[in-house]
Write a protein that holds these residues in place. Sequence first.
Motif, PDB file in Angstrom:
ATOM      1  N   VAL A   1      -4.468   6.148   0.283  1.00 58.69           N
ATOM      2  CA  VAL A   1      -3.894   4.851   0.640  1.00 58.69           C
ATOM      3  C   VAL A   1      -2.573   5.004   1.390  1.00 58.69           C
ATOM      4  CG1 VAL A   1      -2.975   2.689  -0.281  1.00 58.69           C
ATOM      5  CG2 VAL A   1      -5.034   3.670  -1.275  1.00 58.69           C
TER       6      VAL A   1
ATOM      7  N   ALA B   1       0.830  -1.205   0.000  1.00 58.00           N
ATOM      8  CA  ALA B   1       0.000   0.000   0.000  1.00 58.00           C
ATOM      9  C   ALA B   1       0.868   1.259   0.000  1.00 58.00           C
ATOM     10  CB  ALA B   1      -0.938  -0.008   1.199  1.00 58.00           C
TER      11      ALA B   1
ATOM     12  N   LEU C   1      -8.715   5.578   4.308  1.00 56.34           N
ATOM     13  CA  LEU C   1      -9.153   4.843   3.121  1.00 56.34           C
ATOM     14  C   LEU C   1     -10.535   5.285   2.663  1.00 56.34           C
ATOM     15  CD1 LEU C   1      -8.003   1.194   3.920  1.00 56.34           C
ATOM     16  CD2 LEU C   1      -6.905   2.858   2.413  1.00 56.34           C
TER      17      LEU C   1
ATOM     18  N   ALA D   1      -7.593   1.797  -2.517  1.00 51.39           N
ATOM     19  CA  ALA D   1      -8.269   1.935  -1.229  1.00 51.39           C
ATOM     20  C   ALA D   1      -9.340   0.866  -1.008  1.00 51.39           C
ATOM     21  CB  ALA D   1      -8.880   3.327  -1.105  1.00 51.39           C
TER      22      ALA D   1
ATOM     23  N   LYS E   1     -10.419   7.667   0.098  1.00 49.20           N
ATOM     24  CA  LYS E   1      -9.732   7.140  -1.091  1.00 49.20           C
ATOM     25  C   LYS E   1      -8.247   7.444  -1.096  1.00 49.20           C
ATOM     26  CE  LYS E   1     -13.541   5.489  -2.581  1.00 49.20           C
ATOM     27  NZ  LYS E   1     -13.908   4.270  -1.927  1.00 49.20           N
TER      28      LYS E   1
ATOM     29  N   GLU F   1      -9.360  -1.687   2.130  1.00 55.58           N
ATOM     30  CA  GLU F   1     -10.389  -1.571   3.168  1.00 55.58           C
ATOM     31  C   GLU F   1     -11.083  -2.910   3.391  1.00 55.58           C
ATOM     32  OE1 GLU F   1     -14.123   1.272   4.482  1.00 55.58           O
ATOM     33  OE2 GLU F   1     -13.166   1.594   2.554  1.00 55.58           O
TER      34      GLU F   1
END
Length: 152
Positions: free
Chosen positions: A117, A33, A112, A40, A115, A44
């Motif tokens: 990361v 990540a 997240l 994202a 959006k 998640e």
Amino acid sequence: MVLDTVMTTLHVLTGALWVGSVVFVAGVVLPAALDGSLDAAPLETFADRLVYGSRAASVVMFLTGGHMAGTGYTFDLLLNSSRGHLVLAMLLLWLVLSALVEIGRSRLVEGLQEKRVRSPARNAMGVFRAAAVVGVLLLVDAGLLASDVALY
């Protein structure tokens, strides 16, 4: 005897899978990540599954560990023997691991949802690394108990 064997096997298997998943997150998922390899939404989903698995593992570990402690130890043995101290240390480590996974997931998911990361992964990395260390200590503790290094 059969019930004790089932409980011990389920306890060890669950613990190994739980610790392995936490180590995988700390060592593989979050670094991916951080370098931008994960979006994202999948991250998640993965974080949610990890925390649900962690909660389920906590319940299984509590029930199976409680059975093993209840059938193998008296209160006096838990407090006054090296094996009892290892069991109590395992309980403490188990609680710390549970808390760290919850905290790490919370830090990860916060960003997240926007959006983002890299920043959430960076915020959660230290917590998951600590959780991985605690998990390895749990496995070391289990190995000491299994090897009879610490006799009564």
